[in-house]
Design an enzyme around this catalytic site. Structure first.
Site, PDB file in Angstrom:
ATOM      1  N   SER A 159      -1.545   0.631   0.260  1.00  0.00           N
ATOM      2  CA  SER A 159      -0.085   0.785   0.298  1.00  0.00           C
ATOM      3  C   SER A 159       0.324   1.663  -0.874  1.00  0.00           C
ATOM      4  CB  SER A 159       0.580  -0.592   0.149  1.00  0.00           C
ATOM      5  OG  SER A 159       1.950  -0.454  -0.208  1.00  0.00           O
ATOM      6  N   TYR A 172       1.685  -9.038  -3.860  1.00  0.00           N
ATOM      7  CA  TYR A 172       1.352  -7.943  -2.937  1.00  0.00           C
ATOM      8  C   TYR A 172       0.899  -6.700  -3.713  1.00  0.00           C
ATOM      9  CZ  TYR A 172       1.919  -4.745   1.048  1.00  0.00           C
ATOM     10  OH  TYR A 172       1.709  -3.811   2.042  1.00  0.00           O
TER      11      TYR A 172
HETATM   12  P1  NAI Z   1       2.049  -6.494  10.642  1.00  0.00           P
HETATM   13  O1  NAI Z   1       2.612  -7.744  10.116  1.00  0.00           O
HETATM   14  O2  NAI Z   1       2.502  -6.004  11.966  1.00  0.00           O
HETATM   15  O3  NAI Z   1       0.470  -6.562  10.698  1.00  0.00           O
HETATM   16  C1  NAI Z   1      -0.322  -7.333   9.862  1.00  0.00           C
HETATM   17  C2  NAI Z   1      -1.421  -7.901  10.701  1.00  0.00           C
HETATM   18  O4  NAI Z   1      -2.344  -8.606   9.875  1.00  0.00           O
HETATM   19  C3  NAI Z   1      -0.875  -8.889  11.744  1.00  0.00           C
HETATM   20  O5  NAI Z   1      -1.432  -8.585  12.991  1.00  0.00           O
HETATM   21  C4  NAI Z   1      -1.364 -10.236  11.235  1.00  0.00           C
HETATM   22  O6  NAI Z   1      -1.613 -11.168  12.251  1.00  0.00           O
HETATM   23  C5  NAI Z   1      -2.642  -9.816  10.527  1.00  0.00           C
HETATM   24  N1  NAI Z   1      -3.091 -10.836   9.599  1.00  0.00           N
HETATM   25  C6  NAI Z   1      -2.351 -11.489   8.659  1.00  0.00           C
HETATM   26  N2  NAI Z   1      -3.119 -12.403   8.044  1.00  0.00           N
HETATM   27  C7  NAI Z   1      -4.354 -12.302   8.602  1.00  0.00           C
HETATM   28  C8  NAI Z   1      -5.575 -12.972   8.386  1.00  0.00           C
HETATM   29  N3  NAI Z   1      -5.685 -13.941   7.482  1.00  0.00           N
HETATM   30  N4  NAI Z   1      -6.652 -12.622   9.138  1.00  0.00           N
HETATM   31  C9  NAI Z   1      -6.551 -11.652  10.058  1.00  0.00           C
HETATM   32  N5  NAI Z   1      -5.423 -10.981  10.309  1.00  0.00           N
HETATM   33  C10 NAI Z   1      -4.338 -11.309   9.579  1.00  0.00           C
HETATM   34  O7  NAI Z   1       2.343  -5.387   9.532  1.00  0.00           O
HETATM   35  P2  NAI Z   1       1.693  -3.960   9.324  1.00  0.00           P
HETATM   36  O8  NAI Z   1       2.717  -3.137   8.673  1.00  0.00           O
HETATM   37  O9  NAI Z   1       1.070  -3.456  10.540  1.00  0.00           O
HETATM   38  O10 NAI Z   1       0.577  -4.269   8.226  1.00  0.00           O
HETATM   39  C11 NAI Z   1      -0.761  -3.856   8.351  1.00  0.00           C
HETATM   40  C12 NAI Z   1      -1.291  -3.443   6.996  1.00  0.00           C
HETATM   41  O11 NAI Z   1      -0.576  -2.296   6.552  1.00  0.00           O
HETATM   42  C13 NAI Z   1      -1.157  -4.479   5.895  1.00  0.00           C
HETATM   43  O12 NAI Z   1      -2.351  -4.478   5.116  1.00  0.00           O
HETATM   44  C14 NAI Z   1       0.006  -3.974   5.073  1.00  0.00           C
HETATM   45  O13 NAI Z   1      -0.089  -4.383   3.733  1.00  0.00           O
HETATM   46  C15 NAI Z   1      -0.196  -2.478   5.207  1.00  0.00           C
HETATM   47  N6  NAI Z   1       0.969  -1.653   4.925  1.00  0.00           N
HETATM   48  C16 NAI Z   1       2.079  -1.677   5.735  1.00  0.00           C
HETATM   49  C17 NAI Z   1       3.144  -0.842   5.450  1.00  0.00           C
HETATM   50  C18 NAI Z   1       4.382  -0.809   6.256  1.00  0.00           C
HETATM   51  O14 NAI Z   1       5.399  -0.250   5.776  1.00  0.00           O
HETATM   52  N7  NAI Z   1       4.412  -1.328   7.472  1.00  0.00           N
HETATM   53  C19 NAI Z   1       3.088   0.087   4.317  1.00  0.00           C
HETATM   54  C20 NAI Z   1       1.904   0.002   3.530  1.00  0.00           C
HETATM   55  C21 NAI Z   1       0.884  -0.818   3.840  1.00  0.00           C
HETATM   56  C1  BGC Z   2       5.191  -2.936   2.496  1.00  0.00           C
HETATM   57  C2  BGC Z   2       6.440  -2.627   3.255  1.00  0.00           C
HETATM   58  C3  BGC Z   2       7.271  -1.588   2.520  1.00  0.00           C
HETATM   59  C4  BGC Z   2       6.440  -0.388   2.134  1.00  0.00           C
HETATM   60  C5  BGC Z   2       7.201   0.576   1.243  1.00  0.00           C
HETATM   61  C6  BGC Z   2       4.454  -1.656   2.215  1.00  0.00           C
HETATM   62  O1  BGC Z   2       3.260  -1.883   1.561  1.00  0.00           O
HETATM   63  O2  BGC Z   2       4.370  -3.833   3.237  1.00  0.00           O
HETATM   64  O3  BGC Z   2       7.206  -3.815   3.415  1.00  0.00           O
HETATM   65  O4  BGC Z   2       8.331  -1.151   3.349  1.00  0.00           O
HETATM   66  O5  BGC Z   2       5.272  -0.807   1.449  1.00  0.00           O
HETATM   67  O6  BGC Z   2       7.797  -0.057   0.144  1.00  0.00           O
END
Ligand code: NAI
Ligand code: BGC
Length: 274
Positions: A159, A172
């Protein structure tokens, strides 16, 4: 549409946390480029099966496997099931992650630990197991058949908060900052094996993790002030970059972090100030 003849034909990928958001987009994109994709999920079985269905509709192969990335026995089972089903492993997209937000002074040990367990320990466990399989496969390949290219590829989902401090989200930010050094140290250690590892660090991407922000008009307006490119990212913006890092097109890229953030890391507050 057929996935045969794609960039990842004959390659097997695991994408963790692939039932939603970025993981889902990565799984579908890589599946449509020919990879056989293991769609790991934690609780969203139905959603994971939908992702598999979409991969199959695009001519690919997929399998949904439940596992909590922070639990070692479940991760061992995930990797064993992958090799039992598809015969090998070529790519790990270590994506699963979560936020448990609280002000620093009020954060409980559980809130701290949960995020570290999933976002950091989960990536450690998955990368270790993937690497063992890559090495085992390589050793089983005759020397004259070994290529100069990577024997396996790992892409970690980090991230912008691996370098942007984030008040109210210290667990985080610490997990993603830790990931930066985890990735680089693994990269140093595994380069001689020709295992490639890199991270992508997205900015704000429209997924369930930050719905609270993009679904609220005034919070969304404030968010745009942090993004010089003036739009929120899409999961596909990230999936395309992940696929590139997982492919031989980036074979000499190792131990790097690719920021996919519309300029969020450019200190936008300084653009007409300071
Ligand atoms: P999301 O909430 O849609 O996806 C996260 C996924 O991880 C979900 O499918 C959830 O079930 C799964 N998960 C959570 N705990 C788990 C566990 N213990 N074991 C297996 N799976 C688990 O959100 P998103 O945005 O798709 O997040 C995916 C990754 O991207 C994360 O690592 C997040 O930190 C990262 N990220 C997201 C950003 C954003 O703005 N959406 C920006 C930067 C990084
Ligand atoms: C976080 C989001 C956030 C983004 C930018 C990600 O790592 O999960 O919630 O919008 O960073 O700040």
């Amino acid at each position: 549409m057929s996935a045969t003849g794609g960039k990842f034909e004959n390659q097997v990928a695991i994408v963790t946390g692939a039932s939603s958001g970025l993981g889902k987009a990565c799984a579908i994109h890589m599946g449509s480029l020919g990879a056989k994709v293991v769609v790991n999920y934690h609780s969203g079985e139905e959603e994971a099966e939908e992702v598999v269905k979409e991969i199959k509709q695009r001519g690919g192969e997929g399998l949904a496997v439940q596992a909590d990335v922070s639990k070692e026995p479940e991760i061992l089972n995930l990797f064993t099931k992958t090799v039992d089903t598809f015969g090998r492993l070529d790519i790990l997209v270590s994506n699963a992650g979560l936020q448990v937000d609280a002000p620093f002074l009020e954060m409980t040990l559980e809130q701290w630990q949960k995020v570290i367990d999933v976002n950091l320990t989960g990536q450690f466990l998955c990368s270790r197991e993937a690497s063992k399989i890559f090495i085992r496969q390589s050793r089983a390949t005759a020397a004259e058949e070994r290529s100069e290219r990577a024997i396996g590829k790992i892409v970690m989902m980090s991230s912008v908060h691996d370098i942007i401090p984030w008040a109210g989200h210290i667990n985080y930010a610490a997990s993603k900052g830790g990931l930066l050094m985890l990735m680089k140290s693994i990269a140093q250690e595994l380069a001689p094996y020709k295992i490639r590892i890199n991270s992508v660090s997205p900015g704000a991407i429209k997924t369930p993790i930050n719905k609270e922000v993009w679904s609220d008009e005034s919070k969304y307006k404030e968010l745009l002030e942090l993004i010089p490119y003036q739009r929120i990212g899409t999961p596909e913006d990230v999936a395309k970059a992940v696929a590139w890092l997982a492919s031989d097109d980036s074979d000499y890229v190792h131990g790097e972090t690719l920021y996919i953030d519309g300029g969020m890391t450019l200190y936008p507050a300084f653009s007409d100030n300071g």
